[in-house]
Design an enzyme around this catalytic site. Structure first.
Site, PDB file in Angstrom:
ATOM      1  N   ARG A 154      97.534 101.109 -36.969  1.00 25.71           N
ATOM      2  CA  ARG A 154      96.153 100.596 -36.991  1.00 25.71           C
ATOM      3  C   ARG A 154      95.536 100.668 -38.378  1.00 25.71           C
ATOM      4  O   ARG A 154      94.412 100.214 -38.578  1.00 25.71           O
ATOM      5  CB  ARG A 154      95.273 101.449 -36.059  1.00 25.71           C
ATOM      6  CG  ARG A 154      95.625 101.403 -34.581  1.00 25.71           C
ATOM      7  CD  ARG A 154      94.817 102.463 -33.841  1.00 25.71           C
ATOM      8  NE  ARG A 154      93.385 102.229 -33.942  1.00 25.71           N
ATOM      9  CZ  ARG A 154      92.461 103.207 -34.025  1.00 25.71           C
ATOM     10  NH1 ARG A 154      92.826 104.475 -34.013  1.00 25.71           N
ATOM     11  NH2 ARG A 154      91.181 102.907 -34.108  1.00 25.71           N
ATOM     12  N   LYS A 155      96.216 101.283 -39.307  1.00 21.06           N
ATOM     13  CA  LYS A 155      95.640 101.523 -40.634  1.00 21.06           C
ATOM     14  C   LYS A 155      96.066 100.428 -41.615  1.00 21.06           C
ATOM     15  O   LYS A 155      97.245 100.129 -41.737  1.00 21.06           O
ATOM     16  CB  LYS A 155      96.082 102.897 -41.156  1.00 21.06           C
ATOM     17  CG  LYS A 155      95.550 104.047 -40.316  1.00 21.06           C
ATOM     18  CD  LYS A 155      96.008 105.386 -40.845  1.00 21.06           C
ATOM     19  CE  LYS A 155      97.401 105.713 -40.371  1.00 21.06           C
ATOM     20  NZ  LYS A 155      97.784 107.116 -40.647  1.00 21.06           N
TER      21      LYS A 155
ATOM     22  N   ASP B  65      83.385  95.771 -50.154  1.00 16.17           N
ATOM     23  CA  ASP B  65      83.657  96.045 -48.734  1.00 16.17           C
ATOM     24  C   ASP B  65      83.836  94.735 -47.970  1.00 16.17           C
ATOM     25  O   ASP B  65      84.788  94.558 -47.206  1.00 16.17           O
ATOM     26  CB  ASP B  65      82.490  96.858 -48.168  1.00 16.17           C
ATOM     27  CG  ASP B  65      82.715  97.302 -46.731  1.00 16.17           C
ATOM     28  OD1 ASP B  65      83.879  97.461 -46.321  1.00 16.17           O
ATOM     29  OD2 ASP B  65      81.709  97.508 -46.020  1.00 16.17           O
TER      30      ASP B  65
END
Ligand SMILES: CCCCCCCCCCCC(=O)SCCNC(=O)CCNC(=O)[C@H](O)C(C)(C)COP(=O)(O)OP(=O)(O)OC[C@H]1O[C@@H](n2cnc3c(N)ncnc32)[C@H](O)[C@@H]1OP(=O)(O)O
Length: 166
Positions: free
Chosen positions: A123-124, A78
């Site tokens: 935005r992705k 992450d």
């Protein structure tokens, strides 16, 4: 199966990479210098804006004896994907991620983290990251979807200093 990114060892190609800036008061569990319990990951950016980090995770973070806990493995992936997104001047949070635990990740041995943005749509931002051992073997593979959020990004994350969380 995804192959490791074609990025040479940082120690051999020091001129080709830039260190990712981080404020002294950064308390992020992944990359914050001010978090005494954190992983203290130090990231570099390649010329292609891939995020790379060479680190050793101590036995404090073990799950199985001698191996890193699965939750920490997800954290490593992450954080690496987050840095890859940030490398493009984007401020974004993890919306979705998946982890392919291919081999156990040894604790107390050097590992390498590599991350990159694979696709953008508004935005992705889709990403992927790898954890490799010292021989370049892929131990874990993550995919992520990051969504841009406010505040507005800095124009240059390396030159202009800390990320929003450090
Ligand atoms: C100040 C901050 C500093 C931010 C500083 C960042 C520090 C990074 C730290 C490391 C990374 C982390 O661990 S961050 C911590 C872990 N993550 C979080 O806590 C995030 C919690 N989630 C959220 O707050 C929210 O869900 C957001 C902000 C991520 C997104 O909310 P939103 O703005 O309402 O967006 P949302 O509509 O849900 O989704 C956006 C678009 O993605 C699509 N979408 C959603 N899920 C999927 C999916 N699985 N696959 C495909 N597409 C998907 C939706 O259909 C939508 O498409 P469309 O309709 O638009 O086409």
């Amino acid at each position: 199966m995804t192959k490791p990114l074609q990025v040479e060892k940082l120690t051999r190609y020091a001129d080709a990479v830039r260190k990712f800036a981080s404020a002294a008061q950064n308390r992020c569990f992944g990359c914050g210098a001010a978090n005494e319990h954190g992983l203290h990951l130090e990231f570099y950016l390649t010329q292609e804006l891939h995020a790379v980090c060479e680190t050793t995770v101590g036995d404090f973070f073990e799950g199985p004896k001698g191996f890193v806990h699965g939750g920490i493995i997800a954290t490593l992936l992450d954080e690496t994907m987050s840095k890859a997104v940030r490398a493009h001047g984007l401020v974004a949070m993890t919306r979705h991620m998946e982890v392919d635990y291919q081999r156990p990740v040894p604790s107390s041995e050097e590992i390498r983290l590599e991350g990159r943005v694979t696709r953008n749509e508004g935005r992705k931002h889709w990403t992927e990251a790898l954890i490799l051992n010292g021989h370049g073997k892929v131990l874990a593979h993550g995919k992520g979807l990051f969504i841009e959020v406010k505040p507005a990004p800095d124009p240059d994350p390396v030159k202009d200093g800390p990320t929003p969380h450090g």
